[in-house]
Design an enzyme around this catalytic site. Structure first.
Site, short mmCIF file in Angstrom:
data_model
loop_
_atom_site.label_atom_id
_atom_site.label_comp_id
_atom_site.label_asym_id
_atom_site.label_seq_id
_atom_site.Cartn_x
_atom_site.Cartn_y
_atom_site.Cartn_z
N THR A 1 0.84 -1.22 0.00
CA THR A 1 0.00 0.00 0.00
C THR A 1 0.87 1.25 0.00
O THR A 1 0.50 2.26 -0.59
CB THR A 1 -0.96 0.04 1.20
N GLN B 1 1.60 -13.37 -1.12
CA GLN B 1 0.29 -13.47 -1.76
C GLN B 1 0.16 -12.39 -2.82
O GLN B 1 -0.83 -12.32 -3.52
CB GLN B 1 -0.82 -13.25 -0.72
N ASP C 1 2.36 -8.31 -7.53
CA ASP C 1 2.83 -7.06 -8.12
C ASP C 1 4.31 -7.05 -8.50
O ASP C 1 4.82 -6.05 -9.01
CB ASP C 1 2.53 -5.88 -7.18
N HIS D 1 -0.10 -16.58 -5.29
CA HIS D 1 -1.25 -16.17 -6.11
C HIS D 1 -0.83 -15.65 -7.48
O HIS D 1 -1.58 -14.93 -8.13
CB HIS D 1 -2.08 -15.13 -5.35
N CYS E 1 -5.43 -17.35 -27.21
CA CYS E 1 -4.06 -17.77 -27.47
C CYS E 1 -3.78 -17.88 -28.98
O CYS E 1 -4.54 -18.51 -29.70
CB CYS E 1 -3.81 -19.11 -26.78
#
Ligand code: NAD
Ligand code: ZN
Length: 245
Positions: A26, A99, A102, A119, A152
């Protein structure tokens, strides 16, 4: 002082696993999910089944993706990421289990093979059928031209960011590596996670059951605070910087 207790636990440990959630990013300008200004205050997540079964949902997915990318593609690691990278260089951190999607741990200088992404990663995309990697730039251009979700070029399969959505199965290799790291650590530090997402939140529980120490650093309470040896309710960047400047 809590900072002294934290430094002492870190200093006396030789095999540390860092486990991060959206809260560490954040301060780089990327909103988390559950804070009042988080992503969920605006949009409910798109479940994997809905992504697969509905072209309309896939269009919505890519719209949201390119909107958030204005922020994610410009985000830089913040002091929290940098302190972890510094500790990692000193050798006591075996792995960073994240998790987050980014790529900011890798951007902070931690070698990719030390970062375990539970993730996935949102900085590129993959075919769900043949795993062919596709760069976002190509997808964005086609999406803007055709308003159709990408397929694809090799096999015609559905393309998705290389992330794990709710309802999608967890990546086997990453789950295995995260389990191995958790079972061999003597200190497990959770940073910036509400610990509400499973199976990811099983790892701190597993660490504790396996006699590792558990530290949780998060602005607000988490569901696993009562399990932890040390709980720090503070801002991540400033606390880590003050601890290890
Ligand atoms: P979460 O939103 O559930 O929890 C984040 C926690 O961090 C909250 O408890 C919040 O109080 C705390 N926090 C936020 N900023 C903080 C700060 N500066 N200092 C201290 N604490 C702070 O996030 P989660 O537990 O990671 O779970 C949500 C899911 O969201 C994950 O699966 C992840 O894949 C995904 N996600 C990732 C990103 C990213 O990659 N940056 C962003 C949003 C969501
Ligand atoms: Zn394919």
């Amino acid at each position: 002082m809590i900072i002294d207790s934290f430094k002492e636990i870190v200093d006396e440990s030789s095999n540390i696993v860092i486990f991060t959630g959206a809260g560490i990013s954040t301060e780089s300008g990327i909103p988390d999910f559950r804070s009042p200004t988080g992503i969920w205050s605006k949009n409910q997540p798109i479940e994997f089944q809905d992504f697969l079964s509905s072209e309309e949902m896939r269009v919505e997915f890519w719209k949201r993706k390119f909107a958030i990318d204005v922020t994610i593609s410009q985000a830089k690691p913040n002091s929290g990421h940098m302190v972890i990278a510094k500790l990692s260089k000193s050798g006591s951190i075996s792995n960073v289990i994240t998790q987050n999607i980014d790529n900011l741990h890798q951007d902070s200088g931690i070698p990719s093979n030390k970062v375990i992404e539970l993730h996935g990663n949102t900085t590129y995309a993959k075919c769900l059928d043949c795993n062919f990697r596709v760069e976002l730039e190509t997808i964005k251009k086609n999406f803007e031209d055709t308003k159709k979700p990408p397929l694809c070029s090799k096999c015609g399969g559905i393309i998705k960011t290389a992330t794990i959505s709710f309802g999608q199965s967890m990546p086997e290799d990453e789950m295995r590596r995260a389990q191995e790291a958790t079972l061999s650590c003597d200190l497990f530090i959770v940073i910036g996670s509400s610990l509400k997402v499973y199976p990811a939140a099983n790892f701190p529980i597993l660490a504790k059951k396996n006699k590792s120490k558990l530290v949780i650093l998060n602005r607000e309470k988490t569901d696993l605070d009562t399990y932890a040896d040390l709980v720090i309710h503070d801002e991540i960047g400033s606390f880590l910087l003050n601890s290890f400047r």
